[in-house]
Enzyme design. Structure first.
Site, PDB file in Angstrom:
ATOM      1  N   SER A 126    -102.006 -47.934 -17.093  1.00 40.74           N
ATOM      2  CA  SER A 126    -101.193 -49.026 -16.915  1.00 40.74           C
ATOM      3  C   SER A 126    -101.785 -50.101 -17.951  1.00 40.74           C
ATOM      4  O   SER A 126    -102.991 -50.277 -17.889  1.00 40.74           O
ATOM      5  CB  SER A 126    -101.231 -49.243 -15.607  1.00 40.74           C
ATOM      6  OG  SER A 126    -100.473 -50.434 -15.009  1.00 40.74           O
ATOM      7  N   LYS A 130    -100.279 -42.725 -10.467  1.00 40.42           N
ATOM      8  CA  LYS A 130     -99.542 -43.605 -11.391  1.00 40.42           C
ATOM      9  C   LYS A 130     -97.967 -43.652 -11.080  1.00 40.42           C
ATOM     10  O   LYS A 130     -97.321 -44.483 -11.023  1.00 40.42           O
ATOM     11  CB  LYS A 130     -99.791 -43.096 -12.738  1.00 40.42           C
ATOM     12  CG  LYS A 130     -98.859 -44.014 -13.814  1.00 40.42           C
ATOM     13  CD  LYS A 130     -99.193 -45.354 -13.643  1.00 40.42           C
ATOM     14  CE  LYS A 130     -98.745 -46.176 -15.061  1.00 40.42           C
ATOM     15  NZ  LYS A 130     -97.521 -45.981 -15.669  1.00 40.42           N
ATOM     16  N   HIS A 173     -97.310 -45.477  -7.992  1.00 42.13           N
ATOM     17  CA  HIS A 173     -97.220 -47.050  -8.511  1.00 42.13           C
ATOM     18  C   HIS A 173     -95.950 -47.318  -8.971  1.00 42.13           C
ATOM     19  O   HIS A 173     -95.426 -48.644  -8.618  1.00 42.13           O
ATOM     20  CB  HIS A 173     -98.320 -47.280  -9.475  1.00 42.13           C
ATOM     21  CG  HIS A 173     -98.278 -48.371 -10.340  1.00 42.13           C
ATOM     22  ND1 HIS A 173     -97.758 -48.656 -11.209  1.00 42.13           N
ATOM     23  CD2 HIS A 173     -99.037 -49.649  -9.965  1.00 42.13           C
ATOM     24  CE1 HIS A 173     -97.721 -49.856 -11.902  1.00 42.13           C
ATOM     25  NE2 HIS A 173     -98.450 -50.581 -10.795  1.00 42.13           N
ATOM     26  N   ASN A 174     -95.346 -46.774 -10.066  1.00 44.73           N
ATOM     27  CA  ASN A 174     -93.971 -47.003 -10.420  1.00 44.73           C
ATOM     28  C   ASN A 174     -92.995 -47.022  -9.408  1.00 44.73           C
ATOM     29  O   ASN A 174     -92.052 -47.779  -9.462  1.00 44.73           O
ATOM     30  CB  ASN A 174     -93.774 -46.040 -11.511  1.00 44.73           C
ATOM     31  CG  ASN A 174     -94.605 -46.410 -13.072  1.00 44.73           C
ATOM     32  OD1 ASN A 174     -95.901 -46.794 -12.854  1.00 44.73           O
ATOM     33  ND2 ASN A 174     -93.797 -46.427 -14.115  1.00 44.73           N
ATOM     34  N   GLU A 219     -93.431 -50.127  -7.605  1.00 41.94           N
ATOM     35  CA  GLU A 219     -92.716 -51.171  -8.419  1.00 41.94           C
ATOM     36  C   GLU A 219     -91.312 -51.207  -8.436  1.00 41.94           C
ATOM     37  O   GLU A 219     -90.752 -52.385  -8.142  1.00 41.94           O
ATOM     38  CB  GLU A 219     -93.051 -51.013  -9.861  1.00 41.94           C
ATOM     39  CG  GLU A 219     -92.731 -51.702 -10.950  1.00 41.94           C
ATOM     40  CD  GLU A 219     -92.885 -51.053 -12.391  1.00 41.94           C
ATOM     41  OE1 GLU A 219     -93.927 -50.263 -12.606  1.00 41.94           O
ATOM     42  OE2 GLU A 219     -92.173 -51.247 -13.360  1.00 41.94           O
TER      43      GLU A 219
END
Lengths: 301, 301, 301, 301
Positions: free
Chosen positions: D112, D164, D167-168, D171
């Site tokens: 990131s 990851k 995480h997105n 988001e």
């Protein structure tokens, strides 16, 4: 029995006709003098004998509010008002309370059946005191299907409109489910015969329903629905169902999804999605002073 | 015609019986020697004459995969395999490709109808080449309802299972819509007769459907559903529908909501909601060094 | 300047203290005589000189309604009432209208900051006429952070509470996003260090935020949140946000999902899921006279 | 230490530069001879001494697959491959298994930080065996922020890309929450200063975050976002998060809502909403043989 019918449009006019067919005596009032039997609400009230029954079939909101208020001044203690329009169930209680002060009784009736109701009968869901519902029972019996069914006394004042509202909320969810299935089949490169698929489901499957019948009919006329825009209005009942769910802390995600899909269908452009676009621009932007993270906007070798 | 049926459980056994009733000759194979006509797949293949038709009615996943593989080694070019189980549509293509290398044809068939299919007929949705579907048409005709309907050739290989999957996804959404309506009526202090309300909807309303009939029946037996836990399994098809929607960039919020509601129903305690609780604790907490904001935890005078 | 503060609980008491620290003169009134400077609202009004400013910091609903009504009888034309509680924005208009009849001015203020606000300052979002907001500006300046920021005059009467409500709705959505991510990582058999993962996101990622900081702190204390139940209350603002979205035909699926997840977290058993279970039972049931279709309940060979 | 970097685009190129700044020796390879240090993967491998470390920074899918395959043929037992691209976590396991057959080790790294990472450092989330992660630790330390943080060894192979991905997904949910709040404030007739409201939230509120900072910046440039279309792409990670949630039976309604909103934003016209429109037409239609029910299309008196 004898009753007054206020509002002689598509719904009220047909209901009055069905009631007359079944031997009831109906005095009708409408703003349109061509279809009205009397010139005013006062005249209508004068043409009925106490204890009177007056059925309201006018739009929800101001028209119903003012009719209830005017009737409150004209009717006598012991008379009965039935609101067959699409009023919100909370309004029913206000109307009932206002009339109660004058001794006038109140029943709310959710009516289903549209233009085909005159011939096939209507679905009638009522709320009110048992004795008031019993008094108007001959009217309900005449309006519901000849073969029986289609009637429920759902509870006290407001219950009739409440369950009609829930019925429409369920309708939203069911329609949305079919709609999503259609779009998925159409979007895939796998299904060659979407109309035939829906048609095959009419026999022997879990999803068979009147809505499926309607969808098959629509696809016969326009197999890819090319002649239509993906634009859908929503009626008050869908919104009210979601708001009632929130008031009662009931999760209603499918019905809400259906309502929101209609909202979105009417937007030229989505303000919310502008925010998403703006944020994505900022990720990759020049003036951003700190770290950034977007796998799409930062192509990698 | 003559065909082999692999898997003689509730579904396969009934289907074999219906086919025999309709004059077809069925050689059945099952792990259970009590119901099996032959001792092995090889023996089954040996009892059929080329070009052979073998219908698989075994669980999706490994059982179907290994049956397809074994049949690939036993069948001849020109033979036909029909997978009537609940396989994923992507698997169909793999199976078809593997068999194609040996000249063996492949059709996938989504089958609807459960235990009542033997008598009333099954809904059959097939995918495959036109000539393969045509060849097996007598079998499909015997399985579908006598009065016609219930059959669609939806597209190429995989299309049969794809549309069966979508059917089940739609079913999820419809069930959820009724479920939300039930909960809302039960949660309100307004509706006294929830079962009667559903019953009244069976005539003359938009939501009339087989699912409504089932719900009315369930409420007759247990008006408040007190005897049941709010716990719902999900089948593969619901998950696959959502994943296919995501793959095809199709918004499917109502069907997804129905799936997630089932997921949540099976949780003793929600890990996600523990996070919400933890964050709310932090808002009001002692060690929090910065501003806080929670109207519930920070009562005001 | 000099002002009255009605309600000296955690919020009002701290705000009064901060205002005094900044040199303002505050006359406080509370039901609790221990903390109250005066014995009644009338006495409070008597202690201020016209044009007076009275800040309400009492619970929304009946307590605020009655305080506004009583103040309407006590204050003079030209005086100003500021409602800093959590009132609904529609209520603000009713309050403002009622006071306007007596020439009393009205400003609504959404206040953020909780127990840490006394030291760090509060976020203040106000609605009202420009001249009324300007008059109270010294009070807002004293309440907001010393380093600036934290203040907005969002619009006319109601706008302050409206944007505070939206703020809380956004908060719901953000919390739900973190909660879903936590549950997914915990449910996978892949992630061994969930707390460490959240902690690593505090630097250089898109999701860095105060809520993330709080979550990391909570996970430091209890890495698997074992000490908590997955049970979450909701405040009025979350519900009002969804209802406002519905009123304005704005699709708000993420915020609504967050609200519904909280609703569901508080249910011992889900009535809606009982319906799903009941329908699934009917599919496989003995008395069902027609076709059935459920891949799970009808195992296949 | 010395390592090979495959892919010298925006991400890989900047990472190589940062590593060199920190004293590491990097041999870079790219299709573009202008930026490449070597002419082929084989030459890159030849320039490193066993045990070698090769970092892949190429697009997920075919490019990464073929790079892994080619490296499998070139590297020796004991060498290490790190995939820093956006591969799906299931792919990681396939890659690791394929390399394991040759004794080559494998670590996956979610990265990131985008274009600002070179200066500020990257967030690095890795999956793999402890000894493999330890071996590459100097590289991770050089890439992460100087002030510490930004690193997690989340679990075994695949865990880095899994977190990851989550995480997105988070988001997505956070962005959607802000987007819905923006639209609601803009749609109301109540809020006059939407940009100022967001700005005021940067101090002392629960929603303060880097995304809020970005949104305030965007609104400074274009207060009503008039210059943007409400059109949002989605990256693979959002879809994968939802599909992983479904695979793990985790309800993820807010993240899914965010994904579906992006899908819908890219449609000129919604096929699903055409179905809703078609069904609504059928309700009021002429050829419908049975009852109908639509409060909007059947205006009443």
């Amino acid at each position: 029995m004898k009753l007054g019918m206020v509002g002689l449009g598509k719904m009220g006019g047909n209901m009055a006709a069905r009631l007359r067919d079944k031997g009831h005596e109906v005095v009708g009032y409408d703003f349109d003098p061509q279809v009205s039997d009397v010139g005013s609400l006062a005249e209508l009230v004068g043409r009925l004998e106490a204890p009177r029954t007056v059925w309201l079939m006018v739009p929800a909101g101001e028209p119903t509010d003012s009719a209830v208020e005017e009737l409150g001044g004209l009717l006598d203690a012991g008379d009965l008002v039935i609101d067959g329009g699409n009023s919100h169930y909370v309004k029913d209680r206000e109307h009932a309370d206002a009339l109660k002060d004058k001794g006038v009784h109140y029943v709310d009736a959710g009516v289903s059946g549209g233009v085909w109701g005159r011939e096939n009968g209507y679905g009638i869901m009522v709320g009110g005191a048992a004795e008031d519902v019993a008094r108007a029972r001959p009217v309900f019996d005449a309006l519901t299907p000849d073969e029986g069914g289609g009637f429920v006394h759902a509870g006290g004042v407001g219950a009739g409109h409440f369950v009609k509202m829930v019925h429409n909320g369920i309708e939203y969810g069911m329609m949305q489910a079919f709609a999503e299935g259609f779009e998925l089949m159409q979007a895939s490169d796998i299904v060659d015969d979407v109309p035939g698929t829906f048609d095959s489901w009419r026999e022997g499957t879990v999803v068979r329903s009147w809505l499926l019948d309607l969808l098959v009919r629509a696809l016969e006329e326009d197999p890819e629905l090319e002649g239509l825009r993906g634009y859908a209005q929503d009626s008050g009942e869908g919104r009210w169902t979601v708001q009632a769910a929130v008031d009662h802390a009931v999760p209603a995600p499918a019905i809400t999804a259906a309502l929101y899909a209609r909202f979105a269908s009417r937007q030229e452009d989505s303000p919310a999605m502008k925010v998403i676009a703006a944020l994505r621009n900022q990720f990759g932007g020049h003036a951003v002073a700190t770290a950034t993270d977007d796998p799409v906007r930062t192509p990698r070798s």
